[in-house]
Design a protein around this motif. Structure first.
Motif, PDB file in Angstrom:
ATOM      1  N   GLY A  96       0.865  -1.176   0.000  1.00  0.00           N
ATOM      2  CA  GLY A  96       0.000   0.000   0.000  1.00  0.00           C
ATOM      3  C   GLY A  96       0.894   1.216   0.000  1.00  0.00           C
ATOM      4  N   THR A 125      -1.343  -1.095  -4.344  1.00  0.00           N
ATOM      5  CA  THR A 125      -2.510  -0.221  -4.251  1.00  0.00           C
ATOM      6  C   THR A 125      -2.025   1.147  -3.782  1.00  0.00           C
ATOM      7  OG1 THR A 125      -3.907  -2.097  -3.621  1.00  0.00           O
ATOM      8  CG2 THR A 125      -4.794   0.111  -3.243  1.00  0.00           C
ATOM      9  N   GLY A 127      -2.881   5.444  -3.002  1.00  0.00           N
ATOM     10  CA  GLY A 127      -3.945   6.320  -2.536  1.00  0.00           C
ATOM     11  C   GLY A 127      -3.390   7.347  -1.575  1.00  0.00           C
ATOM     12  N   SER A 129      -2.407   8.858   2.012  1.00  0.00           N
ATOM     13  CA  SER A 129      -1.748   8.144   3.108  1.00  0.00           C
ATOM     14  C   SER A 129      -2.746   7.585   4.123  1.00  0.00           C
ATOM     15  CB  SER A 129      -0.748   9.072   3.813  1.00  0.00           C
ATOM     16  OG  SER A 129       0.376   9.313   3.002  1.00  0.00           O
ATOM     17  N   ARG A 130      -3.814   8.340   4.395  1.00  0.00           N
ATOM     18  CA  ARG A 130      -4.790   7.840   5.377  1.00  0.00           C
ATOM     19  C   ARG A 130      -5.414   6.523   4.916  1.00  0.00           C
ATOM     20  NH1 ARG A 130      -7.516  12.168   2.851  1.00  0.00           N
ATOM     21  NH2 ARG A 130      -9.343  11.481   1.654  1.00  0.00           N
ATOM     22  N   ASP A 131      -5.660   6.396   3.608  1.00  0.00           N
ATOM     23  CA  ASP A 131      -6.265   5.176   3.077  1.00  0.00           C
ATOM     24  C   ASP A 131      -5.269   4.032   3.067  1.00  0.00           C
ATOM     25  OD1 ASP A 131      -8.674   6.581   2.540  1.00  0.00           O
ATOM     26  OD2 ASP A 131      -7.800   7.369   0.697  1.00  0.00           O
ATOM     27  N   VAL A 132      -4.016   4.345   2.751  1.00  0.00           N
ATOM     28  CA  VAL A 132      -2.964   3.337   2.754  1.00  0.00           C
ATOM     29  C   VAL A 132      -2.724   2.834   4.171  1.00  0.00           C
ATOM     30  CG1 VAL A 132      -0.503   2.996   2.364  1.00  0.00           C
ATOM     31  CG2 VAL A 132      -1.867   4.213   0.665  1.00  0.00           C
ATOM     32  N   LYS A 134      -4.919   2.721   6.548  1.00  0.00           N
ATOM     33  CA  LYS A 134      -6.065   1.868   6.903  1.00  0.00           C
ATOM     34  C   LYS A 134      -5.885   0.462   6.332  1.00  0.00           C
ATOM     35  CE  LYS A 134     -11.110   1.663   6.747  1.00  0.00           C
ATOM     36  NZ  LYS A 134     -12.355   2.304   6.233  1.00  0.00           N
ATOM     37  N   MET A 135      -5.356   0.359   5.122  1.00  0.00           N
ATOM     38  CA  MET A 135      -5.077  -0.956   4.535  1.00  0.00           C
ATOM     39  C   MET A 135      -4.122  -1.745   5.423  1.00  0.00           C
ATOM     40  SD  MET A 135      -4.314  -0.022   0.562  1.00  0.00           S
ATOM     41  CE  MET A 135      -5.193   1.333  -0.230  1.00  0.00           C
ATOM     42  N   SER A 144       3.290  -0.920   4.057  1.00  0.00           N
ATOM     43  CA  SER A 144       2.734   0.364   3.622  1.00  0.00           C
ATOM     44  C   SER A 144       3.816   1.432   3.629  1.00  0.00           C
ATOM     45  CB  SER A 144       1.596   0.811   4.543  1.00  0.00           C
ATOM     46  OG  SER A 144       0.388   0.178   4.202  1.00  0.00           O
ATOM     47  N   ASP A 188      -3.775  14.759   1.238  1.00  0.00           N
ATOM     48  CA  ASP A 188      -4.275  14.184   2.486  1.00  0.00           C
ATOM     49  C   ASP A 188      -4.320  15.238   3.586  1.00  0.00           C
ATOM     50  OD1 ASP A 188      -1.833  13.747   4.473  1.00  0.00           O
ATOM     51  OD2 ASP A 188      -1.131  13.256   2.463  1.00  0.00           O
TER      52      ASP A 188
END
Length: 290
Positions: A96, A125, A127, A129-132, A134-135, A144, A188
């Motif tokens: 991520g 994947t 995106g 940083s907040r989404d990465v 979360k992954m 990540s 972000d």
């Protein structure tokens, strides 16, 4: 039930409806419906509500879909462990990666790692940083790369510190910034918060937002055409010739920067593929290009 059934249930939950799930699975919608009916008969439960405008999971279906997601993760983990027991290093590494790293750092890194370990495959994947992050929390990736400081209980390696700067094709005076056209871009919340804090410490008036663009790449092009100034990480504009840049400093005259981190879970390090990639990244001198 077999692995294909679990794939169907987990995909329906992920996509929200049968039609989209069928497309993702490269199946026809009737074929998915037939499989669901067989599962319902085998388990003696209703898995979906059938309505005029489609279908959705019942509570039993939701439960099965959640179990399917966990089951598929376990199957993949078993495969990864078995792969890690073999030499040379093989398997799929799930990453991520924050958008910036994906654009400016990752391609070369993956190419170099692939030269050392040609049998490794990558599932990347990207995106914000907040989404990465979360992954990483949910175990969807092995490693990540995030920008900004996140509260992470696993292993955390600092990759580099990057200045944030004001950039413009024309030389500007900092006291004039509130009256000059600024190019804003979507990013972000941690970077936005950092920039907003600096602004409020230095100005009483708000910024004159001249335009808002969707990505830093577009912001770069607008800057190059002299359409305004922007406040952004320095690496994004490092290669633009004759660009006027001023690094941000805080009220204590300390440089304002942004940290980039590599995150992973301690148990993941037991996988040969993860351990090899982490060791490879730790040998990279990221600061050299800043």
């Amino acid at each position: 039930m077999n692995q294909k059934d679990w794939n169907i249930l987990s995909m329906i939950k992920t996509e929200g409806n049968i039609s989209n799930a069928a497309k993702k699975l490269f199946m026809t919608q009737p074929a998915v419906t037939v499989r669901i009916k067989k599962m319902e008969k085998e388990l003696n439960v209703n898995i979906i509500y059938r309505m005029n405008r489609g279908a959705q999971l019942t509570p039993q279906g939701e439960y099965l879909a959640e179990q399917g997601i966990e089951y598929l993760k376990q199957v993949e983990e078993v495969k990864n462990v078995l792969s890690s027991m073999r030499e040379p290093i093989v398997g799929t590494l799930k990453l991520g990666v924050a958008n910036f790293m994906t654009r400016y750092k990752l391609p070369e890194l993956l190419q170099q790692f692939k030269e050392k370990h040609p049998l490794v495959q990558f599932n990347v994947t990207s995106g914000f940083s907040r989404d990465v992050f979360k992954m990483m929390q949910e175990g969807d990736v092995h490693i990540s790369f995030v920008r900004g400081d996140y509260a992470w209980k696993g292993i955390k390696h600092l990759l580099f510190e990057e200045p944030v700067c004001i950039a413009s094709m024309d030389e500007i005076r900092l006291e004039d910034l509130p009256n000059l056209p600024r190019i804003e871009y979507k990013t972000d919340y941690k970077l936005k918060e950092l920039i907003n804090t600096w602004w409020m410490e230095n100005y009483t008036a708000g910024a004159h937002i001249h335009m808002v663009v969707g990505q830093t790449d577009i912001c770069r092009e607008m800057l190059k055409q002299g359409l305004g100034y922007a406040i952004l990480p320095k690496l994004v504009v490092q290669d633009i010739p004759d660009l006027y840049k001023v690094d941000l400093i805080d009220k204590n005259d300390a440089p304002i920067g942004r940290s980039s981190w590599m995150l992973y879970k301690e148990e993941s390090f037991e996988l040969n593929i993860v351990r090899a990639f982490v060791e490879f990244i730790n040998e990279v001198d990221f600061q050299e290009s800043i």
